[in-house]
Scaffold this active site. Structure first.
Site, short mmCIF file in Angstrom:
data_model
loop_
_atom_site.label_atom_id
_atom_site.label_comp_id
_atom_site.label_asym_id
_atom_site.label_seq_id
_atom_site.Cartn_x
_atom_site.Cartn_y
_atom_site.Cartn_z
N CYS A 78 -2.11 -3.90 -0.49
CA CYS A 78 -0.97 -4.28 -0.19
C CYS A 78 -0.48 -5.81 -1.59
O CYS A 78 0.25 -6.09 -2.61
CB CYS A 78 0.42 -4.39 0.05
SG CYS A 78 1.79 -4.14 0.46
N HIS A 166 -1.55 1.11 3.05
CA HIS A 166 -2.19 0.70 3.81
C HIS A 166 -2.94 1.72 4.80
O HIS A 166 -2.97 2.67 5.63
CB HIS A 166 -1.20 -0.07 5.23
CG HIS A 166 -0.41 -1.38 4.29
ND1 HIS A 166 -0.94 -2.56 5.48
CD2 HIS A 166 0.71 -1.63 4.06
CE1 HIS A 166 -0.11 -3.42 4.75
NE2 HIS A 166 0.63 -2.33 4.01
N GLU A 168 -5.42 0.74 6.71
CA GLU A 168 -5.17 0.47 7.99
C GLU A 168 -4.69 1.08 9.31
O GLU A 168 -5.21 1.26 10.82
CB GLU A 168 -5.28 -1.08 8.91
CG GLU A 168 -3.88 -1.63 8.34
CD GLU A 168 -3.26 -2.05 7.14
OE1 GLU A 168 -2.75 -2.91 7.09
OE2 GLU A 168 -4.78 -1.29 6.02
#
Length: 508
Positions: A78, A166, A168
């Site tokens: 990001c 993202h 994660e």
């Protein structure tokens, strides 16, 4: 020890990146962008986190990357990706429409090492207001979404990648595949960092560091201090002296039960009953912060008095875990207010003790895994977090022995009920709060004017954010009925359905 370095630009997801890397059995460290450590031979790769900043902000984080750029594999996430683009002469602008939520990633180069085994399309999670509108010529675009052409890229001739999404977060359905590609295949990490290896390395390091020195540790009955105690016990045996202070503000029968558990674990524990002192000093006090300070001060002084009876102590052990360490050196700097009850943070300087923190590298779930590896009892490892000031901040207003007794009885009914119905382990933290509210009720043919208790149960991963748990209505009805029927002084039970933020987990 092999490790991945995570550079934190202040993203709410930075700790989650670290947790995902740790799930691959690879050690990693988070460091703020303004305190990047020296790159050593153990560092096999670097991840740049997201950020609340825009790269176009005048005060946006812009650290030099020369220490590792082009020398180690690098993944920008990001903001990290946008920063790489801006450094290379690309254009980053506010997106026509901010993207927050799910998007479908189309893989443009399935042979790229980062994209390997990713389905196309694959659901990813976006959380950004800016986007790369003009990718530098040195970038090869390897993934796009409907609204973001440069959703994933590789820098030509470098082991440097950037992604706008993202990986994660849970909503990126194949995010772990991408992170595994980067950490294992690209960086070459072996994935051998496990609870067993952590125990072996930590115990050996403690033996070397502490030698025959005497160490004291303040036990709370919680997970962190208990696991820290067991690691130290493995390393130095009877040279560890544990002190467990009973402030009178623990859960019902908790002091005796926890002392019995420690006895079975072979720990050298001194129990100190100081309830009378705490209640005396809390008399008439209603302000939450003042209560915290009094409880913290009393704990420190009781602990100090007991510690002085242990001759020759050179070390103070604490159950500090990795989120505490990250918070103390975060992008935004140390917390403005350090809670007075955190660990044993205010011991008098004349004690002249050095600090040892066996768990400072671990997240809470990893602490539990280490405890299980050491075959510690599950009832200790599975305990919910409990506030340092104990029930002192769950009795709203003045704390008295009578109020604590009422709260302990109600709380025991709630917690025992959660265990009996198989709900305890599905909840991050639960407890009962005694409100400074009395209301009219009817019992039999008599009018009552008695206390109200609130039940609180939340789900969380780290306590930073939390949501209230949707406990079954039938369960809540039974707990309410049991409390009102069996706890004299309570005629009303309510359930707290506030999330954090805007509320907090505790009421004070």
């Amino acid at each position: 020890m092999q490790k991945i370095l995570i550079i934190d630009f202040g993203s709410q997801y930075t700790q989650l990146i670290a947790r995902r890397v740790r799930e691959l059995n690879v050690y990693c460290e988070i460091h703020p962008f303004n305190h990047i450590p020296e790159i050593d031979a153990d560092t096999l790769g670097v991840i740049l986190s997201g950020s609340p900043y825009s790269v176009t902000d005048p005060d946006a984080p812009c650290p030099p990357l020369d220490a590792f750029r082009g020398k180690l594999p690098l993944l920008g996430v990001c903001y990290g990706a946008q920063y790489l683009a801006r450094l290379a002469g690309g254009t980053v602008q506010s997106a026509p429409a901010r993207e927050y939520g799910r998007a479908m990633l189309e893989v443009a180069d399935a042979e790229d090492p980062l994209m390997r085994a990713l389905p196309s399309p694959s659901q990813v999670w976006m959380s950004h207001g800016d986007t790369i509108t003009d990718a530098p010529e040195s970038f090869s675009i390897i993934g796009s979404t409907e609204h973001v052409r440069c959703a994933a890229f590789r820098v030509k001739g470098e082991r440097t990648w950037g992604i706008q999404f993202h990986p994660e977060v849970y909503h990126s359905t194949h995010g772990m595949t991408l992170l595994r590609n980067f950490v294992m295949d690209i960086c070459g990490c072996s994935g051998e960092w496990s609870p067993a290896s952590f125990i072996a390395e930590t115990v050996a390091g403690l033996r070397e560091k502490l030698g025959d020195d005497t160490v004291i540790l303040g036990l709370s009955g919680g997970v962190d201090s208990s696991v820290a105690a067991m690691l130290l016990h493995k390393a130095i045996g009877s040279n560890l002296h544990c002190i467990f202070v009973d402030s009178g503000l623990l859960r019902k029968d908790e002091f005796a039960e926890v002392m019995e558990s420690y006895k079975d674990m072979g720990l050298n524990v001194r129990g100190v009953n100081a309830a009378e002192r705490f209640f005396t000093d809390l008399k008439g006090v209603t302000d939450p912060e003042q209560k915290r300070k009094i409880i913290g001060r009393d704990f420190v002084e009781v602990f100090n008095a007991e510690a002085k009876k242990i001759g020759g102590a050179k070390w103070l052990a604490q159950g500090t875990i990795y989120p505490d360490v990250i918070e103390s050196c975060s992008v935004k700097g140390p917390s403005a207010t350090i809670k007075s009850h955190h660990n044993v943070g205010g011991l008098p300087k004349e004690m002249n003790l050095k600090i040892v923190e066996p768990l400072r590298l671990l997240f809470k779930d990893e602490v539990r895994r280490v405890g299980r590896e050491m075959q510690m009892p599950q009832h200790l490892l599975g305990r919910h977090p409990f506030p340092g000031p104990g029930l002192g901040i769950r009795v709203l207003g003045e704390v008295t022995p009578e109020k604590v007794d009422i709260l302990q009885q109600a709380d025991k009914i709630f917690i025992d009920g959660l265990r009996r119905e198989g709900l305890y382990d599905k909840v991050w933290q639960a407890g009962t709060i005694l409100l400074p509210v009395r209301s009219v009720g009817v019992m039999g043919d008599a009018r009552t004017y008695e206390n109200t208790v609130a039940l609180r149960a939340v789900i969380s991963t780290d306590g930073m954010t939390a949501d209230w748990v949707h406990l079954p209505y039938e369960f809540l009805a039974q707990v309410s009925n049991d409390i009102i029927n069996h706890v004299r002084g309570v005629n009303r039970v309510v359930y707290d359905i506030s999330s954090k933020p805007p509320a907090t987990i505790e009421w004070e």
